[in-house]
Design a protein around this motif. Sequence first.
Motif, PDB file in Angstrom:
ATOM      1  N   LEU A  14       0.851  -1.200   0.000  1.00  0.00           N
ATOM      2  CA  LEU A  14       0.000   0.000   0.000  1.00  0.00           C
ATOM      3  C   LEU A  14       0.881   1.241   0.000  1.00  0.00           C
ATOM      4  O   LEU A  14       1.796   1.378   0.823  1.00  0.00           O
ATOM      5  CB  LEU A  14      -0.914   0.007   1.229  1.00  0.00           C
ATOM      6  N   ILE A  15       0.602   2.170  -0.924  1.00  0.00           N
ATOM      7  CA  ILE A  15       1.386   3.387  -1.050  1.00  0.00           C
ATOM      8  C   ILE A  15       1.092   4.340   0.105  1.00  0.00           C
ATOM      9  O   ILE A  15      -0.056   4.493   0.538  1.00  0.00           O
ATOM     10  CB  ILE A  15       1.105   4.085  -2.408  1.00  0.00           C
ATOM     11  N   ARG A  16       2.123   4.985   0.611  1.00  0.00           N
ATOM     12  CA  ARG A  16       1.986   5.991   1.656  1.00  0.00           C
ATOM     13  C   ARG A  16       2.877   7.173   1.290  1.00  0.00           C
ATOM     14  O   ARG A  16       4.021   6.992   0.848  1.00  0.00           O
ATOM     15  CB  ARG A  16       2.392   5.438   3.020  1.00  0.00           C
ATOM     16  N   TRP A  17       2.342   8.401   1.474  1.00  0.00           N
ATOM     17  CA  TRP A  17       3.099   9.573   1.032  1.00  0.00           C
ATOM     18  C   TRP A  17       2.938  10.717   2.014  1.00  0.00           C
ATOM     19  O   TRP A  17       1.818  11.134   2.333  1.00  0.00           O
ATOM     20  CB  TRP A  17       2.623   9.991  -0.352  1.00  0.00           C
ATOM     21  N   ASP A  18       4.057  11.244   2.476  1.00  0.00           N
ATOM     22  CA  ASP A  18       4.102  12.497   3.226  1.00  0.00           C
ATOM     23  C   ASP A  18       4.484  13.600   2.250  1.00  0.00           C
ATOM     24  O   ASP A  18       5.642  13.671   1.800  1.00  0.00           O
ATOM     25  CB  ASP A  18       5.129  12.413   4.357  1.00  0.00           C
ATOM     26  N   ARG A  19       3.531  14.431   1.925  1.00  0.00           N
ATOM     27  CA  ARG A  19       3.798  15.501   0.968  1.00  0.00           C
ATOM     28  C   ARG A  19       4.701  16.547   1.602  1.00  0.00           C
ATOM     29  O   ARG A  19       4.415  17.043   2.702  1.00  0.00           O
ATOM     30  CB  ARG A  19       2.489  16.130   0.524  1.00  0.00           C
ATOM     31  N   PRO A  20       5.761  16.916   0.926  1.00  0.00           N
ATOM     32  CA  PRO A  20       6.693  17.898   1.498  1.00  0.00           C
ATOM     33  C   PRO A  20       5.983  19.196   1.886  1.00  0.00           C
ATOM     34  O   PRO A  20       5.328  19.829   1.061  1.00  0.00           O
ATOM     35  CB  PRO A  20       7.705  18.127   0.363  1.00  0.00           C
ATOM     36  N   GLY A  21       6.134  19.560   3.152  1.00  0.00           N
ATOM     37  CA  GLY A  21       5.542  20.796   3.647  1.00  0.00           C
ATOM     38  C   GLY A  21       4.075  20.695   4.022  1.00  0.00           C
ATOM     39  O   GLY A  21       3.495  21.656   4.529  1.00  0.00           O
ATOM     40  N   TYR A  22       3.433  19.527   3.777  1.00  0.00           N
ATOM     41  CA  TYR A  22       2.008  19.386   4.055  1.00  0.00           C
ATOM     42  C   TYR A  22       1.685  18.221   4.991  1.00  0.00           C
ATOM     43  O   TYR A  22       0.685  18.249   5.690  1.00  0.00           O
ATOM     44  CB  TYR A  22       1.232  19.180   2.750  1.00  0.00           C
ATOM     45  N   GLY A  23       2.494  17.187   4.994  1.00  0.00           N
ATOM     46  CA  GLY A  23       2.212  16.032   5.834  1.00  0.00           C
ATOM     47  C   GLY A  23       1.543  14.906   5.061  1.00  0.00           C
ATOM     48  O   GLY A  23       1.481  14.929   3.822  1.00  0.00           O
ATOM     49  N   PRO A  24       1.018  13.900   5.781  1.00  0.00           N
ATOM     50  CA  PRO A  24       0.447  12.709   5.126  1.00  0.00           C
ATOM     51  C   PRO A  24      -0.743  13.057   4.225  1.00  0.00           C
ATOM     52  O   PRO A  24      -1.580  13.888   4.562  1.00  0.00           O
ATOM     53  CB  PRO A  24       0.004  11.836   6.307  1.00  0.00           C
ATOM     54  N   VAL A  25      -0.792  12.407   3.074  1.00  0.00           N
ATOM     55  CA  VAL A  25      -1.892  12.550   2.122  1.00  0.00           C
ATOM     56  C   VAL A  25      -2.659  11.238   2.093  1.00  0.00           C
ATOM     57  O   VAL A  25      -2.049  10.159   2.006  1.00  0.00           O
ATOM     58  CB  VAL A  25      -1.374  12.892   0.708  1.00  0.00           C
TER      59      VAL A  25
END
Length: 616
Positions: free
Chosen positions: A387-398
């Motif tokens: 499962l993909i997980r992403w912390d957007r730079p400057g915004y946090g988890p999406v």
Amino acid sequence: IALVAAAFAVLVLVQRHVRLARRHRDLEAIHAFALAIGRSIDVDAVGGTAVVEAARILHTDNATLLTFTPEGSIRSIVHANDPVASAPTALDDPLWAEVLAANRAVMCSPDGGGTWRVVEPAGPYLAVPVSVRDHVGALLLVGGRSGASRSFSRSDRERADDLASHLASALYNANLHATVEHAASHDVLTGNRNRASFERAIRELPHSDGCTAVFMLDLNRFKEINDTLGHHVGDRVLVEFARRLRSNLQEGDVGARFGGDEFAVLVRRDTLNDVMELADRIEAGSFAPMSLDGLDVVVTASIGVAVIEPVHRDAVDVLRRADVAMYLAKRSPASIELYRPDIDRRTPERLSMLAHIRESIETNSMEVHYQPKVDLITNTVVGAEALIRWDRPGYGPVEPVDLIRVAEESGIVKQITDYVLRRAIAMSRHWYDEGYDLTMAINLSTHDLLDEQLPNRIEAMLQLHGLSPERLILEITESALLLDTPRTLNTIDRLSRTGVRLSLDDFGTGYSSLGYLRRLPVSELKIDRSFVKNLLLNEQDAVIVKSTIDLSHNLGLQVVAEGVENGPTLDRLRELSCDIGQGHGIARALPSKMFRTWLRTTGYHVARPRASDLQR
């Protein structure tokens, strides 16, 4: 005698001088009149100046000017002081027929029956028909003279005719300008405003309380009517729809046609509910049949609604937001959509997010987490889902659903799928090297199944890491099968031929589950979490789960229940003979290092590999 002759000569000279002086004053007055009404090319401004100047030049207290449309209806009425007389209702008003047919300045008064008649030699009113290009374009009425005589002399009538001549030229120029301006700002076919004029109306909106909104409307099946019945019938549809649209509007609303079958409306109402009720009425009214060449045709409308914020009057952006909502409405059963930021894939925020997605893929900074899958009969960990997980730079988890939605809308989902495949296949090989026999499940997007090169790339990745294809499980949703079915089925068939296993995800939430089960080369079926979470609380969900398990087993399919949140649900699934469970009641999706720690410390058994499972 000589004296009498001299006196007579002087008298003649004086009279001639008086006439010349009066004529000079008249010419100056006419000239001033022409200059005054020629300063503007607006019909109303010309009329307003004309009545004031006419009353002054003809020495009356009051004056009225009526202008007519080419069709003969009243266009406008302006007064200087009080109205002179009750105005005609139209150019063909029978009560004014004699006056309007005079074609020159005449004195008139009403008879006992209300009919206005030409009166000679005296009358209380002077009526001056103004001929504009061979038809009466206006009527000037002057009256209310003070003094002993209320009548008008011959010279008054001649002066009035001169005024009418200059007024005719000024009105012609003003009407010509109005016609050109109207053509530049309105749609020729329907008479509605065009896009430029509509945008100007948005920018010029006065600030006020209440809710102001723009509707963007598009006709459904209009192209079919054009192609089947001809463009002349299509034009009639547009004219009739424009008429129906105007019938729903009130004073202050603005309607427009942008071209083709696209319309727009600017409205102001007390509340948003009032705005949406208007949209409902317009949409419901579009279901009324139109009679076209003996056929009753229904042309419905899809409507997008965008609310204009008090501090935001950017007309282009308002129309763009209404357009976004309208295109969503065309795909929605309700046919009406209110703009929301979450439906807009073209906002600067979305563009910024897309740039960050690309950057994270290129820098390998997205994470892939792994959620265990447990055999419920043997209590053995048999696999995991990537499962993909992403912390957007400057915004946090999406949220993953937001990430995938943006990726699908922008066309970058293929890169995300490849990213997960590379990481997950490499991790599966790494697990094997550590002594674990685990399958790897990966979700495919609806757009992935349209990618004809996907099977080739997956096969190359498997060969690169020496991983047996049957260790890879590709999960496809039932909704994905409804998108361009021939291509998706071809991709699925080619994936199956590579040796990977296919799983039908979110089973029970699609449209043709049983039909696809007979046709698809799937080996596994996943019961949607919406049925599993209420398994202990809702008897109907329990029946669906049990029936699905029995059906799958009869078809030789393995059954996975996702969304298992607790031990009692897990126990109930065992009782129903479900094969595999997955969910927070077993373990959350974990980063790779934490997943390996969990494997070493879990109370479940963990499957161990056989040498034949891998291709060296």
